[in-house]
Design an enzyme around this catalytic site. Sequence first.
Site, PDB file in Angstrom:
ATOM      1  CG  MET A   1      -2.245  -0.250   1.396  1.00  0.00           C
ATOM      2  SD  MET A   1      -3.148  -0.810   0.012  1.00  0.00           S
ATOM      3  CE  MET A   1      -3.245  -2.553   0.412  1.00  0.00           C
ATOM      4  CG  HIS A   2       2.685   3.391  -3.034  1.00  0.00           C
ATOM      5  ND1 HIS A   2       2.269   2.356  -3.841  1.00  0.00           N
ATOM      6  CD2 HIS A   2       2.886   4.445  -3.841  1.00  0.00           C
ATOM      7  CE1 HIS A   2       2.241   2.772  -5.089  1.00  0.00           C
ATOM      8  NE2 HIS A   2       2.604   4.035  -5.123  1.00  0.00           N
ATOM      9  NE  ARG A   3      -2.040   3.894  -6.896  1.00  0.00           N
ATOM     10  CZ  ARG A   3      -1.229   4.476  -7.771  1.00  0.00           C
ATOM     11  NH1 ARG A   3      -1.081   5.775  -7.744  1.00  0.00           N
ATOM     12  NH2 ARG A   3      -0.595   3.779  -8.669  1.00  0.00           N
TER      13      ARG A   3
ATOM     14  CG  ASP B   1      -1.939   1.316  -2.892  1.00  0.00           C
ATOM     15  OD1 ASP B   1      -0.809   0.851  -3.135  1.00  0.00           O
ATOM     16  OD2 ASP B   1      -2.140   2.194  -2.023  1.00  0.00           O
TER      17      ASP B   1
END
Length: 360
Positions: free
Chosen positions: A204-206, A281
């Site tokens: 997850m990084h957005r 994501d």
Amino acid sequence: MKALTVIGARPQFVKAAVLSKAMSLAGVEEVVVHTGQHYDANMSEVFFTELEMNPPAYDLGVGSGNHGHQTGSILIGIEPVILRERPQVVVVFGDTNSTLAGALAAAKLRIPVAHVEAGLRSFNSGMPEELNRVVADHLSSVLFAPTPVAQENLFREGIARDRVHVVGDVMYDAVLRFGEKAERESRILAVLGCSRGGYILATMHRPDNVDNPATLGIIVDALQKIAERERVILPVHPRTRASLARFDLLQGLNTNVSLIDAVGYLDMLLLERNARVIVTDSGGIQKEAFFCRVPCVTVRTETEWVELVSSGWNAVVPPVNAEALAKAVRDARPPMTAIGSIYGDGNASNRIAESLLSLA
Ligand code: UD1
């Protein structure tokens, strides 16, 4: 033929690695500029080593910052480099601030821009990446689309047909080229004590997912629910690690969630190949899941990679309900449909290199 390649963020190192090799074989002279957008050793240097890339000729060292500051710093840094090197083409990849700044600097100096991974659209203008890719496409003289859908997006926006080439996806080239090396060299499964097919891989990084405490809370909750039945491996982007600490969410992850630092490409490839399901994501990881024939759950409201959804390999699940997200992951299975060659034949980088040569 002299090309100047602009890279700066993790996925761009992967794409550039295979294209640099193809350019060198085709006899294109290449000067690589690293903007410094990603700078931690495990976000940058490890990719150059593992993907057998030459060190960049220039490192602008711009680092982190707000979008305007980061994009502006790259513009300021790259203009004198382009003026000094006088390339015949500037090559940019994907949709990051490095892509936008590289394309804008070159176009204003009247140097043709070649955009690799052109034509992707989420149709969500709230995403910084969507703004970056639309502008980069419209600044480009030659656009390399990975799929016919991407090509259609460009035609609909009035981009001249003869500028667009459907070549396949360079990330597929990379998976084919480095898959065996990953199997040979990565020790990640043994280090983590993972069995093949015995875990869920999550990334997850957005900003939409990790900069908002309520949304990140739902995602953590979902991972926790998944971990009640299956082990979860979570390599974290520095942005995500900072948010988990800032929002006090680290204690929400139990021992069946292995939170580890961001890993290099070979470890990531091995983790992807052996996961039961990937939940992410990231745009690139959605495709890599498909290349590894692992079902994927995408934690967003939409995806640019629509072929993955229509073929049944990807389910898009927005982070609004932890139980629904956990259930999507629990229920994910490979579809029964035939596997087509959605993203080309593994020769996208050779096609791009040949096409660049013909620009001269
Ligand atoms: C960028 C791209 C995104 C791409 C992603 C891949 C933009 C707008 N976004 O997002 O399209 O999918 O890269 O990873 O260009 N940080 C570190 N160390 C690093 C790099 C970043 O600590 O080596 C931290 C910084 O606190 C920074 C944050 O991560 O503020 C985000 O980095 P940034 O360069 O803004 O972009 P990404 O979120 O990685």
